[in-house]
Write a protein that holds these residues in place. Structure first.
Motif, PDB file in Angstrom:
ATOM      1  N   GLY A   1       0.792  -1.229   0.000  1.00 47.37           N
ATOM      2  CA  GLY A   1       0.000   0.000   0.000  1.00 47.37           C
ATOM      3  C   GLY A   1       0.817   1.268   0.000  1.00 47.37           C
TER       4      GLY A   1
ATOM      5  N   ASP B   1     -13.027   4.863   4.264  1.00 46.25           N
ATOM      6  CA  ASP B   1     -11.694   4.276   4.295  1.00 46.25           C
ATOM      7  C   ASP B   1     -11.715   2.867   3.704  1.00 46.25           C
ATOM      8  OD1 ASP B   1      -8.901   4.665   5.228  1.00 46.25           O
ATOM      9  OD2 ASP B   1      -9.347   2.930   6.472  1.00 46.25           O
TER      10      ASP B   1
ATOM     11  N   ARG C   1      -9.835   1.448   0.297  1.00 44.19           N
ATOM     12  CA  ARG C   1      -8.956   0.271   0.339  1.00 44.19           C
ATOM     13  C   ARG C   1      -9.355  -0.746  -0.724  1.00 44.19           C
ATOM     14  NH1 ARG C   1      -5.735  -2.577   4.140  1.00 44.19           N
ATOM     15  NH2 ARG C   1      -5.887  -4.836   3.928  1.00 44.19           N
TER      16      ARG C   1
ATOM     17  N   LEU D   1      -2.059   2.833  -1.792  1.00 43.77           N
ATOM     18  CA  LEU D   1      -3.451   2.957  -1.359  1.00 43.77           C
ATOM     19  C   LEU D   1      -3.863   4.421  -1.321  1.00 43.77           C
ATOM     20  CD1 LEU D   1      -3.808   0.476   1.654  1.00 43.77           C
ATOM     21  CD2 LEU D   1      -4.562   0.152  -0.697  1.00 43.77           C
TER      22      LEU D   1
END
Length: 249
Positions: free
Chosen positions: A44, A130, A134, A145
């Protein structure tokens, strides 16, 4: 089709690796990857490893990591300030922004936002944004990410945007098209998207007085076209314009 991406806490070294937990379950039981198939592991933060499935069991995969590498952070960084919209439009906006390539989304409690994030309900709403970022990052095969910031008041937002290289405020009364404004070559470009009731005059004045280094007066009002878009679609549309103008598309 490109290889699917699965997120790991730390990028593994070349050699044997066990993918278990939620990502292992998704790979083995949902996508049903089998021996010989390839996938990508990502931390990420730009780290990516190519791997081949050695064997599959219920809830996990035994992998052979073939190589790993670290991709540089995008520059300029693309940030979208999204005023809180009604219903699930915020999550849809975050999904589209992430797929298009946003680096950070800043939720904004604008004065004319009908929705307010307060207490546990606010925490839950941000958690949904969030999680959406993701999952959309994985779907888009991203090495980095998309980050969802904490909720910002207008005062906090003004302070936050003072560090940007360029701030562009989408406004229906602006005369300068987004397609023609000169863009910062490096640093952070921030797009500000107002709520359904538009950005208030006080907020517009505060954003114009940021003192952004690359802009004489701070946040610059720009328009997308002659039509007025919903707050949840304006951001993705504007971000697509920036991606094309930056040569990434």
């Amino acid at each position: 089709m490109s290889d699917p991406v699965f997120l790991v806490d730390a990028l593994p070294a070349v050699g044997a690796y066990l993918l278990d937990g939620p990502e292992g379950h998704h790979a083995a039981d949902v996508q049903r990857l089998q021996s010989g198939e390839t996938l990508l592991l990502a931390d990420g933060a730009g780290g990516v490893a190519s791997a081949r499935v050695a064997s599959a069991e219920r809830g996990l995969l035994h992998l052979e990591v073939l190589d790993n590498r670290t991709l540089p952070d995008p520059d300029p960084k693309l940030t979208v300030v999204q005023a809180l919209p009604k219903g699930d439009r915020g999550e849809r906006a975050v999904q589209m922004l992430t797929e298009i390539g946003v680096d950070e989304v800043i939720p904004w409690a604008a004065s004319r936002s009908i929705v307010q994030w307060k207490g546990p309900r606010g925490d839950k709403a941000r958690a949904k944004w969030d999680a959406t970022a993701r999952e959309a990052s994985k779907q888009a095969r991203r090495a980095h990410l998309a980050h969802v910031a904490e909720l910002h008041t207008t005062k906090q937002l003004v302070q936050r945007l003072r560090g940007a290289a360029q701030v562009l405020v989408l406004h229906e009364e602006a005369t300068l098209p987004l397609s023609q404004v000169p863009l910062a070559a490096t640093g952070e470009i921030a797009l500000v998207i107002g709520p359904e009731g538009s950005i208030s005059p006080d907020e517009l004045a505060a954003l114009a007085d940021l003192g952004v280094p690359s802009q004489k007066h701070g946040g610059e009002p720009v328009r997308l076209g002659d039509t007025v878009l919903r707050t949840s679609t304006a951001g993705p549309a504007a971000l697509a314009v920036l991606q094309a103008r930056l040569g990434r598309w």
